[in-house]
Scaffold this motif. Sequence first.
Motif, PDB file in Angstrom:
ATOM      1  N   SER B  12       0.934  -1.212  -0.047  1.00 10.63           N
ATOM      2  CA  SER B  12      -0.114   0.040   0.066  1.00 10.63           C
ATOM      3  C   SER B  12       0.973   1.270   0.149  1.00 10.63           C
ATOM      4  O   SER B  12       2.060   1.265   0.562  1.00 10.63           O
ATOM      5  N   TYR B  13       0.353   2.382  -0.674  1.00 11.55           N
ATOM      6  CA  TYR B  13       1.028   3.595  -0.427  1.00 11.55           C
ATOM      7  C   TYR B  13       0.109   4.301   0.247  1.00 11.55           C
ATOM      8  O   TYR B  13      -1.119   4.764  -0.434  1.00 11.55           O
ATOM      9  N   GLY B  14      -0.005   4.936   1.528  1.00 13.01           N
ATOM     10  CA  GLY B  14      -0.904   5.695   2.165  1.00 13.01           C
ATOM     11  C   GLY B  14      -2.012   4.520   2.411  1.00 13.01           C
ATOM     12  O   GLY B  14      -2.075   3.383   2.650  1.00 13.01           O
ATOM     13  N   ASP B  15      -3.182   5.363   2.059  1.00 12.12           N
ATOM     14  CA  ASP B  15      -4.418   4.515   2.106  1.00 12.12           C
ATOM     15  C   ASP B  15      -4.664   3.594   0.697  1.00 12.12           C
ATOM     16  O   ASP B  15      -5.665   2.856   0.615  1.00 12.12           O
ATOM     17  N   LEU B  16      -3.915   3.810  -0.184  1.00  8.61           N
ATOM     18  CA  LEU B  16      -4.052   3.225  -1.374  1.00  8.61           C
ATOM     19  C   LEU B  16      -3.699   1.702  -1.614  1.00  8.61           C
ATOM     20  O   LEU B  16      -2.262   1.604  -1.404  1.00  8.61           O
ATOM     21  N   ALA B  17      -4.322   0.632  -1.607  1.00  8.09           N
ATOM     22  CA  ALA B  17      -3.778  -0.735  -1.521  1.00  8.09           C
ATOM     23  C   ALA B  17      -3.397  -0.953  -3.146  1.00  8.09           C
ATOM     24  O   ALA B  17      -4.238  -1.176  -3.863  1.00  8.09           O
ATOM     25  N   VAL B  18      -2.254  -0.534  -3.537  1.00  6.65           N
ATOM     26  CA  VAL B  18      -1.682  -1.016  -4.807  1.00  6.65           C
ATOM     27  C   VAL B  18      -1.474  -2.433  -5.178  1.00  6.65           C
ATOM     28  O   VAL B  18      -2.003  -2.665  -6.261  1.00  6.65           O
ATOM     29  N   LEU B  19      -1.003  -3.297  -4.068  1.00  8.57           N
ATOM     30  CA  LEU B  19      -1.080  -4.667  -4.628  1.00  8.57           C
ATOM     31  C   LEU B  19      -1.888  -5.186  -3.618  1.00  8.57           C
ATOM     32  O   LEU B  19      -1.367  -5.246  -2.460  1.00  8.57           O
ATOM     33  N   GLY B  36      -2.606  -5.080 -17.541  1.00  7.62           N
ATOM     34  CA  GLY B  36      -3.485  -4.121 -16.933  1.00  7.62           C
ATOM     35  C   GLY B  36      -3.682  -2.897 -17.367  1.00  7.62           C
ATOM     36  O   GLY B  36      -2.649  -2.500 -18.063  1.00  7.62           O
ATOM     37  N   PRO B  37      -4.728  -2.215 -17.083  1.00  2.00           N
ATOM     38  CA  PRO B  37      -4.573  -0.611 -17.575  1.00  2.00           C
ATOM     39  C   PRO B  37      -3.783   0.007 -16.507  1.00  2.00           C
ATOM     40  O   PRO B  37      -2.960  -0.552 -15.470  1.00  2.00           O
ATOM     41  N   ASN B  38      -3.484   1.310 -16.870  1.00  8.10           N
ATOM     42  CA  ASN B  38      -2.558   2.323 -16.310  1.00  8.10           C
ATOM     43  C   ASN B  38      -2.892   2.154 -14.576  1.00  8.10           C
ATOM     44  O   ASN B  38      -4.133   2.325 -14.270  1.00  8.10           O
ATOM     45  N   GLY B  39      -1.958   2.131 -13.740  1.00  9.40           N
ATOM     46  CA  GLY B  39      -2.343   2.157 -12.268  1.00  9.40           C
ATOM     47  C   GLY B  39      -2.676   0.948 -11.773  1.00  9.40           C
ATOM     48  O   GLY B  39      -3.093   0.831 -10.694  1.00  9.40           O
ATOM     49  N   ALA B  40      -2.468  -0.193 -12.710  1.00 11.30           N
ATOM     50  CA  ALA B  40      -3.075  -1.468 -12.130  1.00 11.30           C
ATOM     51  C   ALA B  40      -2.156  -1.856 -10.936  1.00 11.30           C
ATOM     52  O   ALA B  40      -2.604  -2.844 -10.166  1.00 11.30           O
ATOM     53  N   GLY B  41      -0.887  -1.764 -11.160  1.00 10.09           N
ATOM     54  CA  GLY B  41       0.200  -1.981 -10.166  1.00 10.09           C
ATOM     55  C   GLY B  41       1.238  -2.955 -10.805  1.00 10.09           C
ATOM     56  O   GLY B  41       1.860  -3.711 -10.089  1.00 10.09           O
ATOM     57  N   LYS B  42       1.308  -2.936 -12.097  1.00 16.25           N
ATOM     58  CA  LYS B  42       2.097  -3.811 -12.841  1.00 16.25           C
ATOM     59  C   LYS B  42       3.853  -3.443 -12.459  1.00 16.25           C
ATOM     60  O   LYS B  42       4.374  -4.433 -12.169  1.00 16.25           O
ATOM     61  N   THR B  43       4.067  -2.124 -12.617  1.00 17.67           N
ATOM     62  CA  THR B  43       5.396  -1.862 -12.467  1.00 17.67           C
ATOM     63  C   THR B  43       5.566  -1.985 -10.877  1.00 17.67           C
ATOM     64  O   THR B  43       6.829  -2.514 -10.547  1.00 17.67           O
ATOM     65  N   THR B  44       4.593  -1.712  -9.714  1.00 18.28           N
ATOM     66  CA  THR B  44       4.947  -2.078  -8.581  1.00 18.28           C
ATOM     67  C   THR B  44       5.142  -3.409  -8.123  1.00 18.28           C
ATOM     68  O   THR B  44       6.007  -3.900  -7.448  1.00 18.28           O
ATOM     69  N   THR B  45       4.563  -4.381  -8.832  1.00 20.03           N
ATOM     70  CA  THR B  45       4.934  -5.964  -8.798  1.00 20.03           C
ATOM     71  C   THR B  45       6.231  -6.149  -9.216  1.00 20.03           C
ATOM     72  O   THR B  45       6.949  -6.846  -8.440  1.00 20.03           O
ATOM     73  N   PRO B  82      13.423  -1.461 -18.308  1.00 19.34           N
ATOM     74  CA  PRO B  82      12.363  -0.608 -17.470  1.00 19.34           C
ATOM     75  C   PRO B  82      11.546   0.005 -18.471  1.00 19.34           C
ATOM     76  O   PRO B  82      11.547  -0.004 -19.370  1.00 19.34           O
ATOM     77  N   GLN B  83      10.366   0.540 -17.770  1.00 18.62           N
ATOM     78  CA  GLN B  83       9.259   1.175 -18.344  1.00 18.62           C
ATOM     79  C   GLN B  83       9.760   2.410 -19.189  1.00 18.62           C
ATOM     80  O   GLN B  83       9.515   2.543 -20.189  1.00 18.62           O
ATOM     81  N   MET B  84      10.632   3.185 -18.324  1.00 16.46           N
ATOM     82  CA  MET B  84      11.128   4.341 -19.122  1.00 16.46           C
ATOM     83  C   MET B  84      12.750   4.151 -19.491  1.00 16.46           C
ATOM     84  O   MET B  84      13.470   3.600 -18.521  1.00 16.46           O
TER      85      MET B  84
END
Lengths: 259, 307
Positions: B12-19, B36-45, B82-84
Amino acid sequence: MNYFRPPSLSLRFVPVWRRNFLVWRKLAIPSLLGNLADPMIYMLGFGYGLGSLLPEVGGLPYITFIAAGAVCFSTMNAATFEALYSAFSRMQVQRTWDAILNAPMALDDLVLAELVWAASKAALSGAAILAVAAALGLVASPLALWLLPLVFLTGLAFAALGLIVTALAPSYDFFMYYFTLFVTPMTLLSGVFFPVEQLPVALQALSAALPLSHAVRLARPLFSDEVPQGAWLHVAVLVADAVAAFWLALGLARRRLLK
Amino acid sequence: METLSVSGLRKSYGDLAVLAGLTFALRPGECYGLLGPNGAGKTTTLRCALGLTAPDDGTIRLAGLPVPERAREARRRVGIVPQMDNLDPDFTVAENLLVYGRYFGLADAAVSARIPQLLEFAGLAGRADAKINTLSGGMKRRLTLARALVNDPDLLFLDEPTTGLDPQARHLIWERLKQLLQQGKTVLLTTHFMDEAERLCHRLAIMDKGRFIAEGSPREVIAAHIEPEVIEVYGEPGESSAAEWARAEAGQFATRVEITGETAFCYLTESRPLLRHLADRHGLRYLHRPANLEDVFLKLTGRDLRD
Ligand SMILES: Nc1ncnc2c1ncn2[C@@H]1O[C@H](COP(=O)(O)OP(=O)(O)O)[C@@H](O)[C@H]1O
Ligand SMILES: [Mg+2]
C-alpha cells in the motif's frame, strides 16, 4: 524496513565511480576550468588587488592568506555542485540511478560512489588551486602536501552534506536555498577571506561549528610550514561530519527511492 | 531452474492498496504476461519482485533466493528492460553496454567480446560509436534490451517494452523476444497491448486495482470469460443509429450487448441468426470476428478511461 539502518559499505561502488569518471573524462577540460574559475578570480583578484592595499592579514601577506582559503573554498564548491546538480540529474532526470539499481547494486553502493566521486572531483579542484599557489611561490614547504589528504576529506564532508540536500530536493530550484542559507554565509564566516577573529564573538562561536572553518584552520598553517594547532580535533570534526551526513543522506535516499 | 514465485504479495501507499494479495509463479522457459490498465500495479509488482521496494506482506523468491533479503544477488541472474528508457546519454552505444557490464562485476574484455553479438541481436550493428541522442525510439528500446542481456540472464523482466513504438519497431522487438524464448530464457512481460500478450505470452494474468481478475493461457482466459464470437455493429451517418437498433433488437440474438457511443458490440456463441438479420438491414455496417483478449480485458476492467 528501517531506512536509517547503518550503511553497508563495499567495493561495489567502484564501477559506479568509474562510470562518473568516464563521463567526466569526456568533458574534463571545460569542467575543471568551470570549477576553478571562481576560486582563481577570488584568489588573484582579492589577493593581489585588495592585498596591495592591505598590511599583513593574520600575520601573512593577503595573497598567501587567501590562497589557503581559496583551496578550501574551491574544494567545497566542487563537492557541493557535484553532489547537488550532477547527482540530482543522475538520480531524477536521467534516471541513471534506476538503471544501476536494476543491476546487482545496492543503493548503499550507489550513494557511496556519488560521495567518493564528488570528493575526488573536489580534491582535484583543491589540488589545482594549490598547484597554482605553489607556482606563484605562495607555498612555504613540502608540509603543504598534507593539503592533498585534507582536500579529499573536505570533499567527503561537503559531498555528504550536499547529498542530504539532493535526497530531499523536489527540483533543481531547491538548491538555491542551500546556497543562500548555508554555503554563502558559511564561506563568509569560516575565515576564507578574512580572519575569523574579526567577527563578533557570537559569530565566532557559530563559525567554530562550521565544517569549512575546520578545513581552513588546517589549511592555512600548512601553507606557511606550520603544523596546525589542534589538528586532530579539526580532522575529527570533518570525519564526523562526513560520516554522519553520509548516513543521513543514504537514509533519506532510501526513503525516497525504495519506498 | 528457479525463476520467480510470488505469494500473497501486498503493498500500500498511504491508504491506496496498490497490490492486494498477488500469487503467481513463472514456469521455466515461458513468457508470462501481466496485463492491466494504467495504475493497475504492474510496475509495482516488478519492483517488489526485484527487491527495489519492500512489500507490506507476502513472500517472494527470485532465482532461488528470498527477496528482498537477497534481492541484490538474485538480480545477477535477471535482465531488466524498465518502463522508461534510462540509457546513459553521455555514452556511446558500446560504452553503455560496457559500463553496464561492470555493474555486474564483468571484466571489460568479456563484455567487449560480447558487444558485437549484442548489437547484432539488437539490430544496431555498425552503430557501436553512435551517441544515444542520435537513436530513434525503437533503437533505444532495442539497445535497452541488449543492455539487459549483457549478463546473459536466465530471466528477463520487461516493463511495457513496446509502448510508444511504431508497428515496425514493435514487430522487431517481438521477434527478438521469441528468439530469447527459444534460447530457453524465462520472460515476465507487462503490457496493455492485448495483441502483444496474445502473440507472446504462454500464460498471462489480467490485473486491475492490484488484483488478478483472470489468469491462464490466452485461449483459456478467452474461453473462460467471454463468448467466442463478436459482431461489431455501426450505424451509417444520417441513416440509422446502431445504438437505437441495439437497444431495441440486439438482445434477441446476442448473449451480451455493449454499447459505446455509436458502436454496438454483440457477444454471441451462435452468430448466424444475427448475421441473417443484419444482411436484411440497410443502414447498418458490421464486422464479424472471433473474440480476443481485448474483449476480455474490456469486459473485466470496464471501458472507462484510466489515466
Ligand atoms: N512510490 C509511489 N508512491 C505513491 N504511489 C505510488 C508509488 N508508486 C506507484 N504508486 C501508485 O500505485 C499505483 C500502481 O502504479 P504502477 O505499479 O506504476 O501501475 P502500472 O505499472 O500498472 O501502471 C498507481 O496508482 C500509482 O500512482
Ligand atoms: Mg507501469
